[in-house]
Write an enzyme that holds these catalytic residues in place. Structure first.
Site, PDB file in Angstrom:
ATOM      1  N   ARG A  51     -56.943 -60.661   0.822  1.00 34.63           N
ATOM      2  CA  ARG A  51     -55.647 -60.359   0.212  1.00 34.63           C
ATOM      3  C   ARG A  51     -55.749 -59.293  -0.881  1.00 34.63           C
ATOM      4  NH1 ARG A  51     -53.727 -65.544  -1.391  1.00 34.63           N
ATOM      5  NH2 ARG A  51     -54.200 -65.042  -3.541  1.00 34.63           N
ATOM      6  N   TYR A 104     -30.973 -45.808  -2.003  1.00 34.50           N
ATOM      7  CA  TYR A 104     -31.229 -46.379  -0.668  1.00 34.50           C
ATOM      8  C   TYR A 104     -30.554 -47.764  -0.572  1.00 34.50           C
ATOM      9  CZ  TYR A 104     -34.148 -48.297   3.132  1.00 34.50           C
ATOM     10  OH  TYR A 104     -34.597 -48.870   4.293  1.00 34.50           O
ATOM     11  N   ASP A 176     -37.994 -43.271  -6.332  1.00 34.64           N
ATOM     12  CA  ASP A 176     -38.229 -43.294  -4.887  1.00 34.64           C
ATOM     13  C   ASP A 176     -38.356 -41.842  -4.429  1.00 34.64           C
ATOM     14  OD1 ASP A 176     -37.987 -43.280  -2.105  1.00 34.64           O
ATOM     15  OD2 ASP A 176     -36.616 -44.991  -2.062  1.00 34.64           O
ATOM     16  N   LYS A 201     -42.502 -43.343   6.556  1.00 33.76           N
ATOM     17  CA  LYS A 201     -41.896 -42.082   6.952  1.00 33.76           C
ATOM     18  C   LYS A 201     -42.994 -41.036   7.153  1.00 33.76           C
ATOM     19  CE  LYS A 201     -38.216 -44.513   6.396  1.00 33.76           C
ATOM     20  NZ  LYS A 201     -37.485 -44.667   5.173  1.00 33.76           N
TER      21      LYS A 201
HETATM   22  C1  LIG Z   1     -36.846 -45.906   4.651  1.00 32.89           C
HETATM   23  C2  LIG Z   1     -36.671 -45.822   3.193  1.00 32.89           C
HETATM   24  C3  LIG Z   1     -37.129 -46.833   2.349  1.00 32.89           C
HETATM   25  C4  LIG Z   1     -37.675 -48.133   2.894  1.00 32.89           C
HETATM   26  O1  LIG Z   1     -38.866 -47.978   3.548  1.00 32.89           O
HETATM   27  P1  LIG Z   1     -39.359 -49.021   4.667  1.00 32.89           P
HETATM   28  O2  LIG Z   1     -40.758 -48.601   4.887  1.00 32.89           O
HETATM   29  O3  LIG Z   1     -38.458 -48.842   5.841  1.00 32.89           O
HETATM   30  O4  LIG Z   1     -39.238 -50.385   4.068  1.00 32.89           O
HETATM   31  C5  LIG Z   1     -37.014 -46.646   0.998  1.00 32.89           C
HETATM   32  N1  LIG Z   1     -36.463 -45.540   0.476  1.00 32.89           N
HETATM   33  C6  LIG Z   1     -36.004 -44.558   1.245  1.00 32.89           C
HETATM   34  C7  LIG Z   1     -35.410 -43.351   0.610  1.00 32.89           C
HETATM   35  C8  LIG Z   1     -36.092 -44.661   2.626  1.00 32.89           C
HETATM   36  O5  LIG Z   1     -35.586 -43.695   3.393  1.00 32.89           O
END
Ligand SMILES: *Cc1c(COP(=O)(O)O)cnc(C)c1O
Length: 385
Positions: A51, A104, A176, A201
């Site tokens: 973990r 988001y 973010d 992404k």
């Molecule tokens: C997709 C996304 C997230 C979340 O990511 P996941 O890996 O799908 O949980 C957070 N912030 C933004 C801007 C995103 O496009």
């Protein structure tokens, strides 16, 4: 070294095989009790229990920290868990949180539902209005959250100005940075305390794994480390390995996404069916000047407002028959995607009501094929349903 070189070099401290292999582990066995005692304080980056990580995850965390210019970085099982873990690390009952109205969606829901039930009050600010942000600050504001450009509507924020205001008051900033990735924008170098990324992404880049990253300054790290340990956050070594593989080509991929996206955006804005293209690197975009000042690159995600009057059926005719742009959410993989969304449904701020609205992820295909696909699609908007 430049970012394109750092993604190749970072987190590769070994001789022997070029890539750190997949270590699958829960139990770790020790030579003797003295060796066991060394690892017992769960110091990160010592091999003690699955973990707490393995060399597969440690090396990727080192790479992310180096690329982000961070004191330390951690992996989480998704981008959303990076966001929710970081928020929980700093917020206590009675604290006040500010989030941009363009945040988001699932992060917004986490604040208005989960955090609200635990005594944290959230206000949403207009993402690009500094005076409005200032007016919302309270004595108990603990965290100002940033996301630039914003989800769905792509407002660029003046991050250096916002972090300067927050630093003066001892407010923590979380950003973010999924759209830009640390290759095109460096949150920590612009005063942010904690940089968040959905590695699902562009880091993974192939639409086949979920992962999140949290990169911290030295003063922010102990809060995040405690939250990760307490919550039991850990990442599958296979997913960490896929992300490490993705990292090595992120520089070339991002460059191609950005080149293609600019060509597509420039073409789209000339089309009679299009009201507005939201893509900060497009000259004339509301965020263009700030983007040019603070960012060193871009990625492939943008939004297109169609002119008023197109119905859901018109949109269906356009989208259902597209061939290069496949219908799908998420983004950041090699492939182009189209996704009809309705940002006005979740916002406090009014944004072009009634306009049919598409989010595009511009992939790595040839831009001429993408434009041909969009051209045929826009034509189908007019076809009788
Ligand atoms: C997709 C996304 C997230 C979340 O990511 P996941 O890996 O799908 O949980 C957070 N912030 C933004 C801007 C995103 O496009």
């Amino acid at each position: 070294m430049n970012p394109e070189t750092r993604v190749i070099q970072a987190g590769r401290p070994h001789t022997g095989p070029v890539n750190t292999p997949v270590y699958r582990a829960s139990t770790i066995v020790f030579e003797n009790l003295a060796e066991f005692d060394v690892g017992k304080d769960h110091e990160r980056h010592t091999l003690t229990y699955g973990r707490y990580g393995t060399p597969t995850t440690f090396d990727l965390e080192l790479a992310i920290a180096e690329i982000e210019g961070a004191y330390a970085a951690a992996l989480t099982p998704s981008g959303l868990s990076a966001i929710t873990t970081a928020l929980q690390a700093f917020l206590r009952p009675g604290d006040h949180l500010l989030m941009p109205d363009s945040v988001y969606g699932p992060a917004r829901r986490f604040a208005t539902e989960f955090l609200a039930e635990r005594g944290v009050v959230t206000d949403f600010y207009v993402p690009n209005d500094l005076a409005a942000l200032r007016r919302l600050l309270r004595k108990n504001t603990r965290v100002v959250y940033l996301e630039s450009p914003g989800s769905l509507t792509f407002e660029i924020q003046d991050i250096p100005a916002i972090t300067a205001i927050c630093r003066e008051r001892g407010i923590i900033t979380l950003a973010d940075n999924t759209w830009a990735t640390p290759l095109a924008f460096q949150p920590l170098a612009h005063g942010v305390d904690v940089a968040l990324q959905s590695g699902t992404k562009y880091l993974v880049g192939h639409s086949d794994a979920m992962i999140g990253t949290i990169a911290c300054t030295e003063s922010a790290w102990p809060y995040v480390a405690t939250a990760l340990t307490s919550l039991g956050i850990c990442v599958s070594p296979d997913d960490a390995w896929l992300a490490s593989r993705g990292l090595r080509t992120m520089g070339v991929r991002l460059q191609r996404h950005a080149e293609n996206a600019l060509l597509v955006a420039q073409w789209l804005q000339e089309q009679p069916e299009v009201q507005r293209v939201a893509y900060p690197p497009l000259p004339g975009d509301a965020g263009y000047e700030l983007w040019r000042r603070d960012f060193s690159g871009a990625s492939g995600l943008m939004a297109v407002w169609l002119r008023h009057g197109y119905s859901r059926d018109n949109l269906r005719q356009m989208v259902d028959a597209m061939q290069v742009f496949r219908l799908g959410g998420s983004w950041g993989g090699f492939e182009s995607l189209v996704f009809p969304v309705a940002p006005e449904q979740s916002r406090g701020q009014a944004i072009a009501p009634d306009a049919a609205y598409l989010r595009l992820h511009v992939g790595l295909e040839n831009a001429n094929d993408m434009i041909a696909d969009l051209k045929a699609g826009l034509k189908r908007l007019h076809a009788p349903s």
